[in-house]
Design a protein around this motif. Structure first.
Motif, mmCIF file in Angstrom:
data_model
loop_
_atom_site.group_PDB
_atom_site.id
_atom_site.type_symbol
_atom_site.label_atom_id
_atom_site.label_comp_id
_atom_site.label_asym_id
_atom_site.label_seq_id
_atom_site.Cartn_x
_atom_site.Cartn_y
_atom_site.Cartn_z
ATOM 1 N N GLU A 171 4.182 -3.674 14.723
ATOM 2 C CA GLU A 171 4.813 -4.815 15.388
ATOM 3 C C GLU A 171 5.933 -5.312 14.472
ATOM 4 O OE1 GLU A 171 4.040 -6.000 18.317
ATOM 5 O OE2 GLU A 171 2.332 -4.633 18.600
ATOM 6 N N PRO A 172 6.984 -5.914 15.078
ATOM 7 C CA PRO A 172 8.095 -6.384 14.222
ATOM 8 C C PRO A 172 7.634 -7.310 13.097
ATOM 9 C CG PRO A 172 8.653 -6.608 16.550
ATOM 10 C CD PRO A 172 7.242 -6.114 16.515
ATOM 11 N N GLU A 173 6.676 -8.193 13.410
ATOM 12 C CA GLU A 173 6.261 -9.116 12.324
ATOM 13 C C GLU A 173 5.439 -8.391 11.251
ATOM 14 O OE1 GLU A 173 5.678 -9.567 15.493
ATOM 15 O OE2 GLU A 173 3.531 -9.839 15.894
ATOM 16 N N GLU A 174 4.745 -7.339 11.643
ATOM 17 C CA GLU A 174 4.015 -6.547 10.641
ATOM 18 C C GLU A 174 5.004 -5.831 9.718
ATOM 19 O OE1 GLU A 174 -0.153 -4.998 12.496
ATOM 20 O OE2 GLU A 174 1.643 -4.008 13.267
ATOM 21 N N GLU A 175 6.028 -5.305 10.361
ATOM 22 C CA GLU A 175 7.052 -4.582 9.601
ATOM 23 C C GLU A 175 7.724 -5.534 8.606
ATOM 24 O OE1 GLU A 175 9.530 -2.096 12.146
ATOM 25 O OE2 GLU A 175 11.191 -2.425 10.756
ATOM 26 N N GLU A 176 8.011 -6.713 9.076
ATOM 27 C CA GLU A 176 8.686 -7.700 8.235
ATOM 28 C C GLU A 176 7.804 -8.080 7.029
ATOM 29 O OE1 GLU A 176 10.326 -12.141 8.908
ATOM 30 O OE2 GLU A 176 10.440 -10.778 10.627
ATOM 31 N N LYS A 177 6.543 -8.324 7.313
ATOM 32 C CA LYS A 177 5.590 -8.702 6.270
ATOM 33 C C LYS A 177 5.441 -7.578 5.243
ATOM 34 C CE LYS A 177 0.682 -9.695 6.483
ATOM 35 N NZ LYS A 177 -0.422 -9.974 7.376
ATOM 36 N N LEU A 178 5.312 -6.370 5.739
ATOM 37 C CA LEU A 178 5.129 -5.210 4.871
ATOM 38 C C LEU A 178 6.340 -4.985 3.971
ATOM 39 C CD1 LEU A 178 3.455 -2.658 4.106
ATOM 40 C CD2 LEU A 178 4.662 -1.471 5.960
ATOM 41 N N ALA B 169 6.750 -7.631 1.245
ATOM 42 C CA ALA B 169 5.807 -7.410 0.140
ATOM 43 C C ALA B 169 6.241 -6.211 -0.697
ATOM 44 C CB ALA B 169 4.397 -7.183 0.698
ATOM 45 N N ALA B 170 6.707 -5.174 -0.030
ATOM 46 C CA ALA B 170 7.135 -3.961 -0.747
ATOM 47 C C ALA B 170 8.318 -4.267 -1.664
ATOM 48 C CB ALA B 170 7.498 -2.867 0.248
ATOM 49 N N GLU B 171 9.213 -5.123 -1.189
ATOM 50 C CA GLU B 171 10.390 -5.473 -1.993
ATOM 51 C C GLU B 171 9.954 -6.233 -3.249
ATOM 52 O OE1 GLU B 171 13.667 -4.518 -2.917
ATOM 53 O OE2 GLU B 171 12.871 -3.603 -1.098
ATOM 54 N N LYS B 172 9.001 -7.119 -3.065
ATOM 55 C CA LYS B 172 8.461 -7.873 -4.192
ATOM 56 C C LYS B 172 7.850 -6.913 -5.225
ATOM 57 C CE LYS B 172 6.224 -12.297 -4.624
ATOM 58 N NZ LYS B 172 5.266 -13.272 -4.173
ATOM 59 N N ARG B 173 7.087 -5.969 -4.718
ATOM 60 C CA ARG B 173 6.446 -4.984 -5.603
ATOM 61 C C ARG B 173 7.489 -4.144 -6.320
ATOM 62 N NH1 ARG B 173 4.907 -3.305 -9.255
ATOM 63 N NH2 ARG B 173 3.518 -1.555 -9.656
ATOM 64 N N ALA B 174 8.531 -3.734 -5.589
ATOM 65 C CA ALA B 174 9.587 -2.898 -6.191
ATOM 66 C C ALA B 174 10.278 -3.662 -7.322
ATOM 67 C CB ALA B 174 10.585 -2.461 -5.124
ATOM 68 N N GLY B 175 10.258 -4.987 -7.258
ATOM 69 C CA GLY B 175 10.855 -5.809 -8.312
ATOM 70 C C GLY B 175 9.943 -5.975 -9.519
ATOM 71 N N GLY B 176 8.795 -5.313 -9.523
ATOM 72 C CA GLY B 176 7.911 -5.333 -10.691
ATOM 73 C C GLY B 176 6.737 -6.285 -10.562
ATOM 74 N N TYR B 177 6.673 -7.031 -9.462
ATOM 75 C CA TYR B 177 5.558 -7.974 -9.276
ATOM 76 C C TYR B 177 4.275 -7.175 -9.056
ATOM 77 C CZ TYR B 177 3.448 -12.405 -7.853
ATOM 78 O OH TYR B 177 2.676 -13.532 -7.791
#
Ligand code: GLN
Length: 278
Positions: free
Chosen positions: A51-58, A61-69
């Motif tokens: 779903e679009p909101e699932e994609e957005e949430k995922l 979060a992935a971007e945050k993780r890619a930043g080292g979080y």
């Protein structure tokens, strides 16, 4: 709309480029936790549409993780010794190598009466709770000073049936009498603090920094708690992999006997234990 496999591959590539250690594993954990998908969803449910909101949430979060979080802070929990523990900013993330510290204590007390244990600098409570669960009847006290970590300790204790006693207290102020003192104290040196992996920089400095040579807590705990350890009792510490000899010496100087180093599964010195008897 994007399907599971497409989203998985896109994030895996992003993690790979960002230098995340185990990209596929981490995407799988993220998708499992955030979207309630099965493990390895790119294989098990590749065609499922997000779903679009699932994609957005995922992807947020992935971007945050890619930043080292840290992944563990994003999903809010992590497994230790087969059990789930809540984690987040303010508390150290349970590490797999710390299971060896628990195993050392379990082995020592497997044939004895259930011991009274103090877990110092308890953090999430993963050590204290594991020992209470694995050693039926053991009376475990978890000591943690800092507000943020203490909140997690209480939440984790509630999650696991309030099996330990929690005390918000400076672990260097000894009290009571115990059969076992166990601790994974802060042990990172001043120099190492300057070169932490990005993920670790999000964890509380108070759980990491052990003074200039990293040994402050071993010195203070070994000294202050000696009189509070019963005869025949065990003291066991997690250590940094270069600290084995120094911690053995600290224990011996403080009157403990049979100090020994135990190696982890990667062959690195990881635990030092000693006993107290006349
Ligand atoms: N093992 C942790 C690390 O390497 C350190 C934890 C501690 O200081 N007790 O980041």
């Amino acid at each position: 709309m994007m399907n599971v496999k497409e989203a998985f591959e896109k994030i895996e590539k992003r993690f790979h480029e960002a230098g995340v250690d185990s990209p596929a594993f981490e995407v799988s954990v993220l998708m499992e936790d955030l979207l309630n998908l099965p493990r390895n969803p790119e294989i098990t449910v590749p065609e499922n549409l997000l779903e679009p909101e699932e994609e957005e949430k995922l992807f947020a979060a992935a971007e945050k993780r890619a930043g080292g979080y840290p992944l563990q802070y994003i999903i809010g929990n992590w497994e230790f010794f087969g059990r789930k523990f809540f984690v987040g900013e303010g508390v150290l993330i349970p590490r797999p190598e710390t299971e060896l510290l628990c195993e050392t204590v379990l082995k020592y007390f497997s044939r004895t009466m259930p011991p009274k244990i103090a877990d110092l600098c308890s953090g999430s409570g993963c050590i204290a709770i594991t020992l209470a669960k694995e050693l039926g009847g053991a009376e475990v006290t978890a000591v943690e000073l800092y507000d943020g970590a203490f909140e997690y300790l209480k939440r984790n204790n509630a999650l696991h049936g309030n099996c330990v006693k929690t005390l918000q207290k400076d672990a260097l102020e000894a009290f009571g009498k115990f059969d076992c003192i166990v601790s994974n104290p802060p042990y990172i040196t001043g120099d190492e603090m300057k070169e932490l992996q990005t993920e670790v920089t999000f964890e509380p400095e108070t759980a990491l920094f052990g003074g200039t040579d990293g040994l402050d807590f071993y010195r203070a705990i070994a000294k202050n708690w000696f009189e509070h350890l019963n005869e025949g009792g065990l003291i066991a510490f997690e250590i940094g992999d270069t600290q084995g000899e120094a911690v053995k010496e600290i224990l011996t100087e403080n009157g403990y006997k049979n100090a020994g180093i135990i190696k982890d599964y990667e062959g690195r010195d990881r635990v030092v234990s000693a006993v107290k008897y006349d």
